[in-house]
Design a protein around this motif. Structure first.
Motif, PDB file in Angstrom:
ATOM      1  N   HIS A 159       7.225  -8.506   3.823  1.00 54.77           N
ATOM      2  CA  HIS A 159       6.641  -8.421   2.475  1.00 54.77           C
ATOM      3  C   HIS A 159       5.164  -8.000   2.547  1.00 54.77           C
ATOM      4  CE1 HIS A 159       5.034  -9.729  -1.397  1.00 54.77           C
ATOM      5  NE2 HIS A 159       4.202 -10.510  -0.730  1.00 54.77           N
ATOM      6  N   THR A 160       4.440  -8.556   3.506  1.00 57.24           N
ATOM      7  CA  THR A 160       3.004  -8.277   3.598  1.00 57.24           C
ATOM      8  C   THR A 160       2.748  -6.834   4.026  1.00 57.24           C
ATOM      9  OG1 THR A 160       2.702 -10.573   4.251  1.00 57.24           O
ATOM     10  CG2 THR A 160       0.822  -9.109   4.560  1.00 57.24           C
ATOM     11  N   LEU A 161       3.542  -6.350   4.995  1.00 62.94           N
ATOM     12  CA  LEU A 161       3.382  -4.952   5.422  1.00 62.94           C
ATOM     13  C   LEU A 161       3.667  -4.025   4.244  1.00 62.94           C
ATOM     14  CD1 LEU A 161       5.126  -5.118   8.934  1.00 62.94           C
ATOM     15  CD2 LEU A 161       2.666  -4.937   8.483  1.00 62.94           C
ATOM     16  N   TYR A 192       3.479  -4.763   1.077  1.00 61.75           N
ATOM     17  CA  TYR A 192       2.412  -4.956   0.086  1.00 61.75           C
ATOM     18  C   TYR A 192       1.189  -4.100   0.423  1.00 61.75           C
ATOM     19  CZ  TYR A 192      -1.048  -7.417  -2.763  1.00 61.75           C
ATOM     20  OH  TYR A 192      -2.030  -7.721  -3.666  1.00 61.75           O
ATOM     21  N   GLU A 193       0.782  -4.145   1.684  1.00 61.56           N
ATOM     22  CA  GLU A 193      -0.449  -3.447   2.051  1.00 61.56           C
ATOM     23  C   GLU A 193      -0.230  -1.940   2.222  1.00 61.56           C
ATOM     24  OE1 GLU A 193      -3.017  -4.900   1.454  1.00 61.56           O
ATOM     25  OE2 GLU A 193      -4.708  -4.153   2.631  1.00 61.56           O
ATOM     26  N   MET A 194       0.984  -1.553   2.646  1.00 62.58           N
ATOM     27  CA  MET A 194       1.268  -0.109   2.749  1.00 62.58           C
ATOM     28  C   MET A 194       1.249   0.535   1.368  1.00 62.58           C
ATOM     29  SD  MET A 194       4.283   0.108   5.624  1.00 62.58           S
ATOM     30  CE  MET A 194       4.261   1.854   6.034  1.00 62.58           C
ATOM     31  N   GLU A 195       1.704  -0.233   0.393  1.00 63.64           N
ATOM     32  CA  GLU A 195       1.715   0.287  -0.968  1.00 63.64           C
ATOM     33  C   GLU A 195       0.286   0.439  -1.490  1.00 63.64           C
ATOM     34  OE1 GLU A 195       4.885  -0.777  -3.268  1.00 63.64           O
ATOM     35  OE2 GLU A 195       3.958  -0.279  -5.182  1.00 63.64           O
ATOM     36  N   LYS A 196      -0.532  -0.527  -1.147  1.00 62.50           N
ATOM     37  CA  LYS A 196      -1.906  -0.567  -1.631  1.00 62.50           C
ATOM     38  C   LYS A 196      -2.811   0.435  -0.919  1.00 62.50           C
ATOM     39  CE  LYS A 196      -4.776  -4.249  -3.060  1.00 62.50           C
ATOM     40  NZ  LYS A 196      -4.773  -5.335  -3.919  1.00 62.50           N
ATOM     41  N   GLY A 238      -1.240 -14.540   4.221  1.00 62.27           N
ATOM     42  CA  GLY A 238      -2.702 -14.618   4.071  1.00 62.27           C
ATOM     43  C   GLY A 238      -3.439 -14.135   5.304  1.00 62.27           C
ATOM     44  N   LEU A 239      -2.918 -14.507   6.462  1.00 66.17           N
ATOM     45  CA  LEU A 239      -3.591 -14.110   7.711  1.00 66.17           C
ATOM     46  C   LEU A 239      -3.326 -12.645   8.049  1.00 66.17           C
ATOM     47  CD1 LEU A 239      -2.937 -17.287   9.906  1.00 66.17           C
ATOM     48  CD2 LEU A 239      -5.183 -16.442   9.199  1.00 66.17           C
ATOM     49  N   LEU A 240      -2.096 -12.186   7.776  1.00 68.86           N
ATOM     50  CA  LEU A 240      -1.786 -10.782   8.102  1.00 68.86           C
ATOM     51  C   LEU A 240      -2.575  -9.834   7.198  1.00 68.86           C
ATOM     52  CD1 LEU A 240      -0.247  -8.808   9.888  1.00 68.86           C
ATOM     53  CD2 LEU A 240       1.767  -9.102   8.423  1.00 68.86           C
ATOM     54  N   LEU A 241      -2.730 -10.211   5.925  1.00 70.48           N
ATOM     55  CA  LEU A 241      -3.552  -9.370   5.038  1.00 70.48           C
ATOM     56  C   LEU A 241      -4.993  -9.321   5.542  1.00 70.48           C
ATOM     57  CD1 LEU A 241      -2.546  -9.945   1.291  1.00 70.48           C
ATOM     58  CD2 LEU A 241      -2.200  -7.921   2.711  1.00 70.48           C
ATOM     59  N   SER A 242      -5.508 -10.480   5.953  1.00 64.50           N
ATOM     60  CA  SER A 242      -6.875 -10.492   6.510  1.00 64.50           C
ATOM     61  C   SER A 242      -6.952  -9.626   7.752  1.00 64.50           C
ATOM     62  CB  SER A 242      -7.297 -11.915   6.890  1.00 64.50           C
ATOM     63  OG  SER A 242      -7.450 -12.690   5.745  1.00 64.50           O
ATOM     64  N   ALA A 243      -5.927  -9.728   8.606  1.00 62.98           N
ATOM     65  CA  ALA A 243      -5.929  -8.975   9.866  1.00 62.98           C
ATOM     66  C   ALA A 243      -5.945  -7.473   9.593  1.00 62.98           C
ATOM     67  CB  ALA A 243      -4.713  -9.354  10.705  1.00 62.98           C
ATOM     68  N   ILE A 244      -5.110  -7.032   8.647  1.00 58.25           N
ATOM     69  CA  ILE A 244      -5.034  -5.592   8.356  1.00 58.25           C
ATOM     70  C   ILE A 244      -6.358  -5.106   7.762  1.00 58.25           C
ATOM     71  CG2 ILE A 244      -3.811  -3.800   7.062  1.00 58.25           C
ATOM     72  CD1 ILE A 244      -1.309  -5.578   7.142  1.00 58.25           C
ATOM     73  N   ARG A 245      -7.026  -5.970   7.019  1.00 61.45           N
ATOM     74  CA  ARG A 245      -8.285  -5.569   6.366  1.00 61.45           C
ATOM     75  C   ARG A 245      -9.510  -5.774   7.248  1.00 61.45           C
ATOM     76  NH1 ARG A 245      -6.500  -8.299   0.584  1.00 61.45           N
ATOM     77  NH2 ARG A 245      -4.800  -6.824   0.187  1.00 61.45           N
TER      78      ARG A 245
END
Lengths: 325, 361
Positions: free
Chosen positions: A12-14, A16-20, A156-163
């Motif tokens: 879900h997080t991947l 979410y962030e790929m879309e963004k 929460g952590l994966l979003l932080s990691a990608i950013r």
């Protein structure tokens, strides 16, 4: 709110962030069409195309090395190493380059990139599928290393990691990939890297753990509470940079310290944590700081692995021993 | 296509200028404007002089370990002159000529070898990575940069360097394989200078040429006379044009010779004969190109002498500047590991700063 397990949360997080962020690129062995051997990347190739989610040749150093180049050239690669035990050929890239490019170029090139890998034992696997190498990464200046223990923290952590503008090693506790589900917000939130979480406040002893073992510790804590022992439980969440303040503050309050991890004992995260406790809370201690860890052995194959994997009973006993010192 | 005409499996090597600076085959001559030709020569000359000077500074104890370039200037300049400002350069560590041509100030090159990482913080418009010491491991960075160019749809090409020893590394294989599989705009130039420190080329591989390794990756490969700047240029230019047009990567072996030691810590007399060095001295790429330019009336011995003096002064002045301003501020060794210094590191830094303030007691 979606109800997700850790694996779903990664997916879900991947997504979410790929879309963004169109610069986020996901790749690795079997990651594209098949969606990864654990299915963490299921559906991403179909949704975002083969330019943004794809399979690679079977070569870990190549995967990480190309990710470094991509990050230099404006993309945000999130690569998967199939099992942490297979990361060894890529250590040259991780340690000799990913961790150093910012410093080497004095800030001209920073590397926003994430290296995800399932880690840890307890899945009755073949050799090299059960390692816990967090101390190896924690030892390297220039890297950040993160381990979630719940679906909520995973996002929460994966979003932080990608950013993050710097490379992050994201270790996923595969033993509990599908163990339980939790409500995970569909919107944006992040959990700061470098910050431990006090899961439960207590006054008799501080217990620190992370990853899959958090849940074994929680079982032990419940029984200890029945016996009237009040445990302060901390999920480390970030291995490096390690959150000294939260640990020291807690031990100054409780006076006792136990750290639990599956990785081998010597030169480990527990070695570091006990040093931190000694440096920052020595005069508050009422018992020697101690630990429950893997033995200094190679993770046994499934028929011997049950002796290696730590259960709540061993944790219970050790905490009790420390409290009654 | 040169890569068809000079099939590496047939043990053919592209040469355009012979060792006396005469054209072997007019038809092979690449189109290079006179002005650019002179520019290439001048940077070759600057490289020779700045390199010789660096060796002297090192011998005088004024510079750290240094990896000399003498003899390899044509392999470096012929290749870099075929790329443009928008293109990327991924160095190994022995390509001073290429770095200068790409726009790295000599001061920074000296600063790096003087022992200061600021020497690797190249100007913003210079699309070049810092020196990479672990052999061949930089190639996959070049592949990744080129993969990103494809993904973003940018018409930029990446030129990456490696040595003969580097082709033995597993990472050489991984990078070439990725480059071929994803058909990326990459040109890899192997500077085959015959030795990896003391180990000769024959001990690196049983392949007859290094260029023929391209065949197994399914990409074009070519062996060129690496002491012939025009041959190197012709092969690399063709490869760059192919890459920019979507034709994928090329592997180019530039056959050259390291006239100096591997680094200043090395004594080459242990592993090679003077006779061999003398033979290669006769093939000096700089002299060869100079003769060609003089024959073409583009250059003269008088101009050459004057230019040499100018470059010698430049090198001396530049190094003096580095010696007076090349120290590393304490903060620099801490602050570039992460965008923001983690708290643990700040504590270590502050504690040490305090210690230094008290005079290091």
């Amino acid at each position: 709110m979606a109800v997700l397990n850790i694996l779903n949360a990664v997916n879900h997080t991947l997504d979410y962030e790929m879309e963004k962020n169109k610069n986020v690129i996901v790749y690795g062995e079997d990651v594209g069409l098949e969606g990864g051997v654990f299915r963490a990347t299921t559906g991403l190739q179909k949704k975002y195309g083969r330019d943004r989610c794809f399979d690679t040749p079977l070569a870990e150093a190549g995967i990480v090395g190309t990710a470094i180049g991509m990050a230099i050239n404006g993309l945000v690669p999130v690569v998967e190493i199939q099992f942490s035990g297979f990361v060894l050929p890529a250590l040259n890239q991780i340690i000799a380059h990913a961790a150093r490019m910012r410093n080497r170029s004095r800030g001209k090139y920073n590397l926003p990139m994430v290296i995800r890998m399932p880690y840890g034992g307890g899945i009755r696997a073949l050799e090299h599928h059960s390692e816990s190498l967090e101390a190896v990464f924690g030892h390297i200046p220039g890297l950040k290393t993160v381990i979630p223990s719940t679906p909520y923290d995973t996002k929460g952590l994966l979003l932080s990691a990608i950013r993050e503008p710097d490379p992050v090693i994201f270790l996923e506790p595969k033993q509990i990939y599908r163990a339980f589900k939790q409500e995970v917000p569909e919107g944006d939130y992040s959990i700061p890297i470098g910050k431990a979480k006090v899961i439960k406040e207590g006054k008799d002893v501080t217990v620190v753990a992370y990853g899959a073992l958090i849940h074994e510790v929680q079982k032990a804590v419940k029984e200890l509470e029945n016996e009237g022992i009040s445990v302060e439980l901390i999920d480390l969440r970030t291995i490096s940079p390690i959150d000294r303040d939260t640990i020291i503050k807690s031990v100054q309050k409780t006076g006792r310290f136990v750290v639990v991890h599956e990785a081998v004992k010597s030169f480990s995260v527990s070695s570091e944590l006990i040093s931190i406790v000694n440096e920052g809370a020595f005069l508050y201690l009422e018992a020697p700081p101690t630990r429950v860890t893997g033995f200094d052995i190679i993770v046994p194959l499934p028929k011997g692995e049950n002796h290696f994997i730590i259960d709540s009973k061993r944790i219970f006993n050790k905490i009790k021993e420390v409290v009654s010192f | 296509m040169l890569t068809d005409k000079y099939n590496p499996l047939e043990n053919t090597m592209l040469c355009i200028l012979d060792k006396d600076g005469k054209i072997i085959d007019e038809e092979l001559l690449p189109k290079i404007e006179d002005k650019k030709m002179l520019e290439i020569y001048k940077v070759m000359l600057l490289t020779r002089i700045a390199d010789t000077k660096a060796l002297q500074y090192q011998r005088q104890g004024r510079m750290l370990t240094y990896a000399p370039n003498k003899g390899q200037e044509a392999a470096q300049l012929g290749s870099v002159a075929a790329v443009e400002e928008r293109d990327w350069l991924v160095p190994a560590f022995r390509e001073m000529g290429a770095w200068l041509y790409k726009g790295v100030p000599l001061e920074q090159i000296y600063l790096y070898w003087y022992g200061n990482e600021m020497g690797s913080k190249f100007p913003e418009n210079v699309k070049m990575l810092p020196i990479s010491v672990p052999i061949a491991s930089q190639l996959s960075h070049g592949v990744g940069i080129a993969m990103a160019s494809n993904i973003k749809g940018e018409e930029e090409v990446t030129l990456a360097y490696v040595g003969d020893g580097g082709t033995s590394q597993g990472e050489f294989h991984e990078a070439m394989n990725f480059a071929a599989v994803y058909n990326v705009p990459l040109v890899v130039v192997i500077q085959n200078n015959q030795y990896a420190i003391s180990v000769p080329r024959e001990i690196q591989t049983k392949s007859r040429t290094l260029a023929e390794k391209a065949v197994a990756y399914g990409i074009p490969g070519i062996q060129v006379d690496g002491n012939d700047v025009l041959a190197v240029y012709a092969a690399v230019k063709e490869a760059v044009d192919r890459a920019r047009g979507g034709g994928g990567p090329t592997l180019i072996e530039a056959v050259t010779y390291r006239l100096g030691p591997h680094t200043t810590s090395d004594d080459p007399t242990i592993y090679r004969e003077d006779k061999e060095v003398e033979e290669w001295t006769q093939k000096d790429p700089l002299i060869r190109f100079k003769k060609y330019l003089i024959d073409k009336k583009l250059w003269s011995e008088e101009k050459d002498i004057k230019q040499r003096e100018e470059f010698e002064n430049l090198a001396n002045e530049t190094f003096k500047k580095v010696e007076t301003s090349g120290e590393v501020p304490l903060e620099d060794i801490f602050k570039y590991h992460y965008e923001e210094m983690p708290k643990n590191l700040i504590e270590q830094y502050e504690e040490y700063k305090e210690y230094m303030k008290k005079g290091g007691i």
